[in-house]
Design a protein around this motif. Structure first.
Motif, PDB file in Angstrom:
ATOM      1  N   MET A   1       0.821  -1.209   0.000  1.00 40.56           N
ATOM      2  CA  MET A   1       0.000   0.000   0.000  1.00 40.56           C
ATOM      3  C   MET A   1       0.855   1.260   0.000  1.00 40.56           C
ATOM      4  O   MET A   1       0.541   2.242  -0.685  1.00 40.56           O
ATOM      5  N   GLY A   2       1.956   1.248   0.739  1.00 43.54           N
ATOM      6  CA  GLY A   2       2.844   2.402   0.752  1.00 43.54           C
ATOM      7  C   GLY A   2       3.443   2.685  -0.604  1.00 43.54           C
ATOM      8  O   GLY A   2       3.707   3.848  -0.948  1.00 43.54           O
ATOM      9  N   GLY A   3       3.663   1.630  -1.398  1.00 43.17           N
ATOM     10  CA  GLY A   3       4.136   1.828  -2.760  1.00 43.17           C
ATOM     11  C   GLY A   3       3.070   2.435  -3.650  1.00 43.17           C
ATOM     12  O   GLY A   3       3.370   3.274  -4.514  1.00 43.17           O
ATOM     13  N   LEU A   4       1.814   2.027  -3.466  1.00 42.48           N
ATOM     14  CA  LEU A   4       0.727   2.619  -4.247  1.00 42.48           C
ATOM     15  C   LEU A   4       0.574   4.104  -3.936  1.00 42.48           C
ATOM     16  O   LEU A   4       0.351   4.923  -4.838  1.00 42.48           O
ATOM     17  N   ILE A   5       0.718   4.465  -2.662  1.00 48.09           N
ATOM     18  CA  ILE A   5       0.671   5.886  -2.305  1.00 48.09           C
ATOM     19  C   ILE A   5       1.842   6.617  -2.953  1.00 48.09           C
ATOM     20  O   ILE A   5       1.695   7.729  -3.482  1.00 48.09           O
ATOM     21  N   GLY A   6       3.011   5.984  -2.945  1.00 47.98           N
ATOM     22  CA  GLY A   6       4.181   6.594  -3.578  1.00 47.98           C
ATOM     23  C   GLY A   6       3.991   6.820  -5.061  1.00 47.98           C
ATOM     24  O   GLY A   6       4.406   7.852  -5.601  1.00 47.98           O
ATOM     25  N   MET A   7       3.366   5.874  -5.753  1.00 44.82           N
ATOM     26  CA  MET A   7       3.071   6.072  -7.172  1.00 44.82           C
ATOM     27  C   MET A   7       2.119   7.243  -7.368  1.00 44.82           C
ATOM     28  O   MET A   7       2.263   8.034  -8.307  1.00 44.82           O
ATOM     29  N   ALA A   8       1.139   7.360  -6.466  1.00 42.99           N
ATOM     30  CA  ALA A   8       0.140   8.425  -6.601  1.00 42.99           C
ATOM     31  C   ALA A   8       0.745   9.810  -6.422  1.00 42.99           C
ATOM     32  O   ALA A   8       0.355  10.763  -7.107  1.00 42.99           O
ATOM     33  N   VAL A   9       1.696   9.946  -5.482  1.00 45.20           N
ATOM     34  CA  VAL A   9       2.310  11.266  -5.265  1.00 45.20           C
ATOM     35  C   VAL A   9       3.519  11.476  -6.167  1.00 45.20           C
ATOM     36  O   VAL A   9       4.015  12.601  -6.297  1.00 45.20           O
ATOM     37  N   GLY A  10       3.974  10.404  -6.818  1.00 42.90           N
ATOM     38  CA  GLY A  10       5.217  10.476  -7.577  1.00 42.90           C
ATOM     39  C   GLY A  10       5.182  11.371  -8.791  1.00 42.90           C
ATOM     40  O   GLY A  10       6.231  11.815  -9.272  1.00 42.90           O
ATOM     41  N   ALA A  11       3.998  11.637  -9.320  1.00 45.46           N
ATOM     42  CA  ALA A  11       3.896  12.467 -10.517  1.00 45.46           C
ATOM     43  C   ALA A  11       3.323  13.847 -10.228  1.00 45.46           C
ATOM     44  O   ALA A  11       3.010  14.594 -11.159  1.00 45.46           O
ATOM     45  N   VAL A  12       3.183  14.194  -8.943  1.00 40.71           N
ATOM     46  CA  VAL A  12       2.600  15.490  -8.584  1.00 40.71           C
ATOM     47  C   VAL A  12       3.704  16.551  -8.569  1.00 40.71           C
ATOM     48  O   VAL A  12       4.638  16.451  -7.771  1.00 40.71           O
ATOM     49  N   PRO A  13       3.627  17.559  -9.424  1.00 40.11           N
ATOM     50  CA  PRO A  13       4.683  18.578  -9.471  1.00 40.11           C
ATOM     51  C   PRO A  13       4.846  19.276  -8.121  1.00 40.11           C
ATOM     52  O   PRO A  13       3.874  19.554  -7.435  1.00 40.11           O
ATOM     53  N   GLY A  14       6.086  19.497  -7.762  1.00 39.13           N
ATOM     54  CA  GLY A  14       6.384  20.222  -6.539  1.00 39.13           C
ATOM     55  C   GLY A  14       6.553  19.355  -5.309  1.00 39.13           C
ATOM     56  O   GLY A  14       7.194  19.773  -4.347  1.00 39.13           O
ATOM     57  N   ILE A  15       5.982  18.158  -5.317  1.00 37.96           N
ATOM     58  CA  ILE A  15       6.115  17.281  -4.143  1.00 37.96           C
ATOM     59  C   ILE A  15       6.631  15.892  -4.503  1.00 37.96           C
ATOM     60  O   ILE A  15       6.789  15.052  -3.626  1.00 37.96           O
ATOM     61  N   SER A  16       6.903  15.636  -5.775  1.00 34.91           N
ATOM     62  CA  SER A  16       7.296  14.288  -6.166  1.00 34.91           C
ATOM     63  C   SER A  16       8.681  13.947  -5.624  1.00 34.91           C
ATOM     64  O   SER A  16       9.563  14.810  -5.541  1.00 34.91           O
ATOM     65  N   PRO A  17       8.889  12.691  -5.215  1.00 35.52           N
ATOM     66  CA  PRO A  17      10.196  12.285  -4.693  1.00 35.52           C
ATOM     67  C   PRO A  17      11.252  12.209  -5.784  1.00 35.52           C
ATOM     68  O   PRO A  17      10.933  12.053  -6.966  1.00 35.52           O
ATOM     69  N   ARG A  18      12.508  12.302  -5.360  1.00 42.03           N
ATOM     70  CA  ARG A  18      13.641  12.175  -6.277  1.00 42.03           C
ATOM     71  C   ARG A  18      13.749  10.756  -6.805  1.00 42.03           C
ATOM     72  O   ARG A  18      13.944  10.519  -7.998  1.00 42.03           O
ATOM     73  N   ARG A  19      13.620   9.780  -5.899  1.00 42.42           N
ATOM     74  CA  ARG A  19      13.674   8.364  -6.252  1.00 42.42           C
ATOM     75  C   ARG A  19      12.595   7.624  -5.475  1.00 42.42           C
ATOM     76  O   ARG A  19      12.224   8.040  -4.382  1.00 42.42           O
ATOM     77  N   ILE A  20      12.117   6.519  -6.045  1.00 38.72           N
ATOM     78  CA  ILE A  20      11.051   5.731  -5.428  1.00 38.72           C
ATOM     79  C   ILE A  20      11.478   4.271  -5.361  1.00 38.72           C
ATOM     80  O   ILE A  20      12.014   3.722  -6.330  1.00 38.72           O
ATOM     81  N   VAL A  21      11.227   3.648  -4.212  1.00 34.85           N
ATOM     82  CA  VAL A  21      11.383   2.203  -4.060  1.00 34.85           C
ATOM     83  C   VAL A  21       9.992   1.610  -3.883  1.00 34.85           C
ATOM     84  O   VAL A  21       9.254   2.001  -2.969  1.00 34.85           O
TER      85      VAL A  21
END
Length: 288
Positions: free
Chosen positions: A115-135
């Motif tokens: 579930m934490g990965g699904l949340i990461g995918m959801a925020v991963g493409a949001v400009p201004g808050i997306s992470p540098r790298r995702i696991v």
């Protein structure tokens, strides 16, 4: 719990942030490790788990100078329970996390199990808050109905226990797919995954209503490929060799994307526990 790099397992610091969830406000709470001025890593757990699952990984990353923030998603651990069980879903969590991430120093990285990965995918493409790298730990953009049905069956069960030993036995059974863990890891999990009721019984440390969206919907395949294709940053995909949630075909299709690395760990399914040195080392190296 011993650190992979010999760091003493000191008690982590804690933090909290009040998030808006529709018309409601709820407190997101976390533990964190490492120097406060280190580059942040946000580690987010699976459906019925909590932020203490990442203690071993957090200590390893902290030893490399990273600030590691491990939240309890709403309804789990020390974070607030939500007033309506229907709010326990990934879109709700992703929207709530956006406010938290807007206040987090940049850049930062994201580690998400299931579930934490699904949340990461959801925020991963949001400009201004997306992470540098995702696991992404044992989760991807295709969720098979058979695996979701297994999860729904588990969530439908209700348990309470008289002793911590009974909690540990239960966890060893339902999370056997985590892999071969040392006894100390199972005991740590039992201690951090349970809470005592006013009647003196031990129950799992989450709101039973987190099951509402899963049990209230038909069990069908879930296709999130458009979300995956919106990601632009490097991604490490971790798969348990026997996983039923992240199947081989989905993992291979993810690995075909540029800037994606796939690592498969043997003798475990959904999901690798990120406790042993090989697993924590793979994450630490990718984020370094």
């Amino acid at each position: 719990m011993a650190s992979p790099e010999g760091l003493r397992p000191l008690s982590p610091a804690t933090g909290q942030f009040r998030c808006g969830i529709g018309p409601f406000k709820a407190m997101l709470r976390w533990v964190e490790w490492g120097p406060p001025d280190g580059m942040p890593v946000v580690c987010v757990h699976g459906l019925t788990r909590n932020g203490r699952d990442f203690d071993a990984l957090a200590m390893r990353l902290a030893a490399r100078g990273r600030r590691v923030i491990c939240p309890d998603v709403f309804g789990r651990g020390n974070s607030d329970w939500l007033p309506d069980g229907k709010l326990y879903n990934v879109p709700t969590y992703a929207l709530a996390f956006q406010a938290f991430l807007a206040h987090l120093p940049k850049p930062y990285d994201w580690v998400g199990t299931s579930m934490g990965g699904l949340i990461g995918m959801a925020v991963g493409a949001v400009p201004g808050i997306s992470p540098r790298r995702i696991v992404l730990n044992d989760v991807g953009p295709f969720l098979p109905a058979r695996a979701l049905g297994r999860i729904a069956a588990y969530l439908a069960l209700r348990h309470d226990f008289a002793t911590l030993e009974e909690v540990e036995t239960h966890l060893r059974l339902v999370h056997a797919a985590f892999g071969e863990l040392p006894d100390a890891a199972w005991r740590h999990m039992a201690e951090t995954s349970s809470r005592r009721t006013p009647e003196g019984r031990l129950v799992m440390h989450y709101d039973p209503a987190i099951a509402a969206p899963v049990l209230g919907a038909p069990v069908v395949d879930v296709d999130l490929w458009p979300v995956w294709r919106a990601l632009g940053q490097p991604v490490l995909v971790i798969r348990g060799a026997e996983s039923d949630l992240l199947d081989e075909a989905t993992a291979a299709a993810m690995a075909a994307r540029e800037a994606t690395r796939l690592t498969v760990f043997p003798r475990c399914g959904h999901a690798p526990a990120l406790i042993d040195a090989d697993q924590t080392g793979a994450v630490a190296d990718f984020l370094s």
